[in-house]
Design a protein around this motif. Sequence first.
Motif, PDB file in Angstrom:
ATOM      1  N   ARG A   1     -45.503 -24.643  24.365  1.00  0.00           N
ATOM      2  CA  ARG A   1     -44.430 -24.248  23.713  1.00  0.00           C
ATOM      3  C   ARG A   1     -43.566 -24.279  24.090  1.00  0.00           C
ATOM      4  O   ARG A   1     -42.015 -24.416  23.972  1.00  0.00           O
ATOM      5  N   HIS A   2     -43.212 -23.603  25.751  1.00  0.00           N
ATOM      6  CA  HIS A   2     -42.528 -23.901  27.090  1.00  0.00           C
ATOM      7  C   HIS A   2     -41.719 -24.747  26.634  1.00  0.00           C
ATOM      8  O   HIS A   2     -40.338 -24.834  27.260  1.00  0.00           O
ATOM      9  N   GLN A   3     -42.757 -25.624  27.205  1.00  0.00           N
ATOM     10  CA  GLN A   3     -42.174 -27.214  28.082  1.00  0.00           C
ATOM     11  C   GLN A   3     -41.451 -28.453  26.539  1.00  0.00           C
ATOM     12  O   GLN A   3     -40.813 -28.398  26.986  1.00  0.00           O
ATOM     13  N   ILE A   4     -42.087 -27.764  25.409  1.00  0.00           N
ATOM     14  CA  ILE A   4     -41.127 -28.160  24.478  1.00  0.00           C
ATOM     15  C   ILE A   4     -39.886 -27.590  23.753  1.00  0.00           C
ATOM     16  O   ILE A   4     -39.158 -28.561  23.964  1.00  0.00           O
ATOM     17  N   ALA A   5     -39.916 -26.541  24.300  1.00  0.00           N
ATOM     18  CA  ALA A   5     -38.063 -25.553  23.774  1.00  0.00           C
ATOM     19  C   ALA A   5     -37.259 -26.314  25.305  1.00  0.00           C
ATOM     20  O   ALA A   5     -36.606 -26.341  25.248  1.00  0.00           O
ATOM     21  N   ASP A   6     -37.825 -25.916  26.273  1.00  0.00           N
ATOM     22  CA  ASP A   6     -37.173 -26.211  27.815  1.00  0.00           C
ATOM     23  C   ASP A   6     -37.306 -27.794  27.706  1.00  0.00           C
ATOM     24  O   ASP A   6     -35.670 -27.768  28.317  1.00  0.00           O
ATOM     25  N   GLY A   7     -38.092 -28.632  27.496  1.00  0.00           N
ATOM     26  CA  GLY A   7     -37.536 -30.293  27.958  1.00  0.00           C
ATOM     27  C   GLY A   7     -36.939 -30.805  26.189  1.00  0.00           C
ATOM     28  O   GLY A   7     -36.549 -31.653  26.798  1.00  0.00           O
ATOM     29  N   ALA A   8     -37.094 -30.186  25.254  1.00  0.00           N
ATOM     30  CA  ALA A   8     -36.853 -31.031  24.107  1.00  0.00           C
ATOM     31  C   ALA A   8     -35.856 -29.823  23.826  1.00  0.00           C
ATOM     32  O   ALA A   8     -35.072 -30.345  21.624  1.00  0.00           O
ATOM     33  N   GLN A   9     -36.153 -28.905  23.586  1.00  0.00           N
ATOM     34  CA  GLN A   9     -34.599 -28.033  22.835  1.00  0.00           C
ATOM     35  C   GLN A   9     -35.134 -27.338  21.796  1.00  0.00           C
ATOM     36  O   GLN A   9     -34.945 -27.085  20.904  1.00  0.00           O
ATOM     37  N   ARG A  10     -36.211 -27.138  21.210  1.00  0.00           N
ATOM     38  CA  ARG A  10     -37.264 -27.619  20.100  1.00  0.00           C
ATOM     39  C   ARG A  10     -38.137 -26.296  19.962  1.00  0.00           C
ATOM     40  O   ARG A  10     -38.865 -26.449  21.126  1.00  0.00           O
ATOM     41  N   GLU A  11     -38.437 -25.540  18.783  1.00  0.00           N
ATOM     42  CA  GLU A  11     -39.019 -24.293  18.804  1.00  0.00           C
ATOM     43  C   GLU A  11     -40.660 -25.025  18.054  1.00  0.00           C
ATOM     44  O   GLU A  11     -40.724 -26.164  17.691  1.00  0.00           O
ATOM     45  N   ALA A  12     -41.091 -24.794  19.158  1.00  0.00           N
ATOM     46  CA  ALA A  12     -43.301 -25.282  18.378  1.00  0.00           C
ATOM     47  C   ALA A  12     -43.484 -23.756  17.963  1.00  0.00           C
ATOM     48  O   ALA A  12     -42.991 -23.210  18.744  1.00  0.00           O
ATOM     49  N   VAL A  13     -44.150 -24.373  17.116  1.00  0.00           N
ATOM     50  CA  VAL A  13     -44.716 -22.677  16.189  1.00  0.00           C
ATOM     51  C   VAL A  13     -46.418 -23.146  16.596  1.00  0.00           C
ATOM     52  O   VAL A  13     -46.944 -24.165  16.723  1.00  0.00           O
ATOM     53  N   HIS A  14     -47.691 -21.827  16.649  1.00  0.00           N
ATOM     54  CA  HIS A  14     -48.831 -21.647  16.748  1.00  0.00           C
ATOM     55  C   HIS A  14     -48.936 -21.874  15.144  1.00  0.00           C
ATOM     56  O   HIS A  14     -48.418 -21.384  14.096  1.00  0.00           O
ATOM     57  N   VAL A  15     -50.258 -22.949  14.956  1.00  0.00           N
ATOM     58  CA  VAL A  15     -50.708 -22.643  13.167  1.00  0.00           C
ATOM     59  C   VAL A  15     -50.709 -21.429  12.535  1.00  0.00           C
ATOM     60  O   VAL A  15     -50.506 -21.155  11.565  1.00  0.00           O
ATOM     61  N   ALA A  16     -51.080 -20.311  13.541  1.00  0.00           N
ATOM     62  CA  ALA A  16     -51.429 -19.347  12.635  1.00  0.00           C
ATOM     63  C   ALA A  16     -49.763 -18.602  11.952  1.00  0.00           C
ATOM     64  O   ALA A  16     -49.744 -18.029  10.585  1.00  0.00           O
ATOM     65  N   ARG A  17     -48.219 -18.835  12.576  1.00  0.00           N
ATOM     66  CA  ARG A  17     -47.200 -18.379  12.366  1.00  0.00           C
ATOM     67  C   ARG A  17     -46.679 -19.509  11.073  1.00  0.00           C
ATOM     68  O   ARG A  17     -46.067 -19.100  10.534  1.00  0.00           O
ATOM     69  N   LEU A  18     -47.469 -20.685  11.144  1.00  0.00           N
ATOM     70  CA  LEU A  18     -46.871 -21.887  10.083  1.00  0.00           C
ATOM     71  C   LEU A  18     -47.593 -20.916   8.770  1.00  0.00           C
ATOM     72  O   LEU A  18     -47.232 -21.161   7.813  1.00  0.00           O
ATOM     73  N   LEU A  19     -49.110 -20.850   9.000  1.00  0.00           N
ATOM     74  CA  LEU A  19     -49.555 -20.692   7.913  1.00  0.00           C
ATOM     75  C   LEU A  19     -49.123 -19.070   7.395  1.00  0.00           C
ATOM     76  O   LEU A  19     -48.886 -19.065   6.016  1.00  0.00           O
ATOM     77  N   ASP A  20     -48.880 -18.212   8.084  1.00  0.00           N
ATOM     78  CA  ASP A  20     -47.943 -17.129   7.481  1.00  0.00           C
ATOM     79  C   ASP A  20     -46.951 -17.289   7.018  1.00  0.00           C
ATOM     80  O   ASP A  20     -46.739 -16.969   5.870  1.00  0.00           O
ATOM     81  N   GLY A  21     -45.842 -18.441   7.006  1.00  0.00           N
ATOM     82  CA  GLY A  21     -44.604 -18.722   6.591  1.00  0.00           C
ATOM     83  C   GLY A  21     -44.804 -18.800   5.671  1.00  0.00           C
ATOM     84  O   GLY A  21     -44.178 -19.251   4.652  1.00  0.00           O
TER      85      GLY A  21
END
Length: 1014
Positions: A991-1011
Amino acid sequence: MRIEPASTLQPAGTTLPPNETCEALARRLSQETEGEVLFDAGSRGRYATDASIYQIMPAGVLVPRTERDIAVAIDIARDLKVPVLARGGGTSQCGQTTGAALVIDNTKHFRKVLALDTEARTATVEPGIVLDHLNAQLKPHGLWYPVDVSTSAQATLGGMAGNNSCGSRSIAYGNMVHNVLGASAWLSDGELVDFGPLATLGPRATAIAQHVRQLAVQHRSDIAERWPKVLRRVAGYNLDIFDNQSEKPYTADGSVNLSHLLIGAEGTLAYTRSLTLKLSELPRAKVLGIINFPTFHAAMDSAQHIVKLGPTAVELVDRTMIELALANPAFRPTVETALIGKPAAILLVEFSGADKAALLPQLRQLVELMGDLGLPGSVVEMPDEAPQKNLWEVRKAGLNIMMSLKGDGKPVSFIEDCAVPLEHLAEYTDGLTEVFARHGSRGTWYAHASVGTLHVRPILDMRTDGAAKMRAIAEEASALVRKYKGAFSGEHGDGLCRGEWIEWQFGPAINEAFRAIKNNLDPIGLFNPGKIIDPPRMDDGALFRFAPPTAPKPYKRIPLTPVLDWSAWNVQADPVTEVTTAPGTGGDVTGGFAKAVEMCNNNGHCRKFDAGTMCPSYRVTRDEQHLTRGRANTLRLAVSGQLGPDAFTSEAMHDTMDLCVGCKRCKRDCPTGVDMAKMKVEFLDHYKRRHGHTLKDRLVAHLPGYARTASHFAWLLNLRNTVPGAAWLGEKLLGFSAKRSLPAWRSDTFWRSHDRALFSSKDDTIAAAQAGRKTAVLFIDTFNGTFEAENALAAARVLHAAGYVLHTVEKAGGHHCCGRTYLATGMVDEAKKKAGALIDALLPLAQAGIAIVGLEPSCLLTLRDEALVMGLGEKAVTVSQQALFFEEFLAREAKAGRFAPSLKPAGKPILLHGHCHQKAFGAVPPILEVLRLIPGAAPELIESSCCGMAGSFGYEASHYEVSMQMAEAALLPAVRKNPDAIVVADGTSCRHQIADGAQREAVHVARLLDGLKA
């Protein structure tokens, strides 16, 4: 130019030139070329072996960048009288690419398609291009290069030409020689010559052609009498281009193409600059029939009848190979689809063409034929291409699966591709099986039943009496080959292994004709000496990778006390039954570590670039050093003392292991089970004991211990990411890259903010489980608990809402840790303490059958992997059996009807990036299953390798560039290509690499299901 006689060069390419010559060679190459000049002991050792039993240290290695580099290197080597050995993927099975020479590696920079004519169906390519990569470029044009060798993911076209490679479908398309139209190559005097049809030849090539024609005429009677009349004959030189002896002529119109002289010459005549290839139409449809046989003999006897149906392939897999494939978790599901009961052997029979409807009758004819042969109901019909592809992948891995046998004895290649006419195949295999039995061994059979070439390797221990048995078996096998008028060398070439059998096969007169060809094209013996002409004895122990006690320098392991338990590899295997002895009984003075390293047979599977993970660092660097095989070879040389007494803990070894990101994919993908991630843990502990730990090491390792205290000062620590100059100073002092943000500290950790009502006590949770209620233990790791508490809280809410009684293990003054950060920094003893404490806390819950659900892949899998080799006993096994990823648990519960969440549609596409460890343990499919519980969701898996972070790896300044190159290979472009998609990634570093390299937030499956809870 004055040409020196061959005798002035080192004999047979097995003796190194004097040190001063090697030094002069290195100096001149460095001054006069732009290539990488590798003359250190480690680099030379990595190029000293191929996929054979042999090892010869080269004089040095050149990785050229330009054609000029190659031409200049040939000139320099000629001046200094140092042989030249052209190398592709280094996967030769007979020692063709080993020699005391200047090895020139074509694979890094010479891999382009130079010209493509789709109408004429021709392509001109450089020798370092890999077959699969070429075919990927041809596929959009409806074309392919049909010499489909099993090593297509790593085999180069130059190496295939050198071997005269064949492939599974040679019955339909022929060998390499049938599919080459031309070649451009340097001769040893430096002249660049074009080889092709006779009418197109220049003066030098015309003179060569005339010379070869005269030899063919001179030896016509010997050729007629001695030359094997089978498709699969690759020994010697193709003198028969002027007097065809193959059952399939080399050209469709019977004309002569001089480039065919170079095919199968093993780089002994010239150095290939380019190849012009004949392409074929890509079959639009395929069907497959898998015949299950009650006896091996029945399978062999049936082949001659099956080929009359016109298949494109008939491939054998015997019972031993079936069992080995079933034991491999990556292959088992696929193999099971092909079996009816427990067959003694299966034949894979493929029909291909333009229209599937036209192929189905052929499949029915196969079923009818087997009924006529007394085997009704023996065929598994497989008309769909996806399962076919999976099964062919298992077949292609056949050799490597066979080599996964533990112990010092290994299946040895020396008679594995003798070819006999189909009508004699059953008798030949019966006879050879009797030969093996007489010498206390047996063979595992597989491969090309369609053309009478079956790969078989008896199990021999080359460190003891293997050489004597090899000689005796080869002599008896040769008698069978002669009896049935076959070819001793039918696919994998001559090299060091079968070179001495060339004269036996063809007789002294033709052998002298081969010598005349060599002397005409390479009178000074510059190119790959000791192959085809004047080869050494196949059983010369001095040339073995594992030299026996009788050799001048026998192979010996240096005593070493491992910190991990490698006893599972410290065994011996029975050469007949293949049953291994108990763990720890193999006599290895390194406790099994060396034997685990020696499992690498150099098959080069780690060089592949397809959708898997292995090997991320090689994909970026294309350096042999940063390849699973390269690391394994270096470790083997070190623990056997061949690189010096302290090589195992040297800086050179650290450089070799440094870019291993511990992805674990080799543990799954490597057919022989080389687990480089675990080997790096072992190495780092020994290395750090000698050299000490840095401040950065200590900060990373002890993170779980100080995280609780540090979180109180989150605002202060986070200044590193915001105050100008702080990141630069941190890089100088600690080694963390200033170009990278560090994880943001926070005071609201999981342990301070979580709702206690979501969790029950240990006793209450166990009682609930005993009462039949739904229960789970949520393992909160350091990263999700400290830096991303929302993930842990989301997971708790999802499980609680589904009715699960939850527990999480804690301890006074902090939280439990799996030991991962200590393993990553070479502190195994500390890791054992941390993992042991966690396992003790989890044990009562695991014993109650309660699932231990983890969020961070690397932490959860520490319980299923490394914890089992830390000496923690049965309690570690008990806990590992209950340890599941969050998605594995949910998928299991959903299938059982215990988890049926009410979710809202996501409303956006979903992209999934799988963590390396999830991929390595086959845990990505459950993630997709869980994501599909979201209404309307069609999650797409990003076909990527490692994201490049690998824990702390990508944060380090010394690794930043490599880390970003890994990410840019597939992951980041895929994320950018889908700007509206929800990006899912379970790994905190991912997730950190995606944020640093693509300026996008990636989420854990748990967060997605909870939301998305309705």
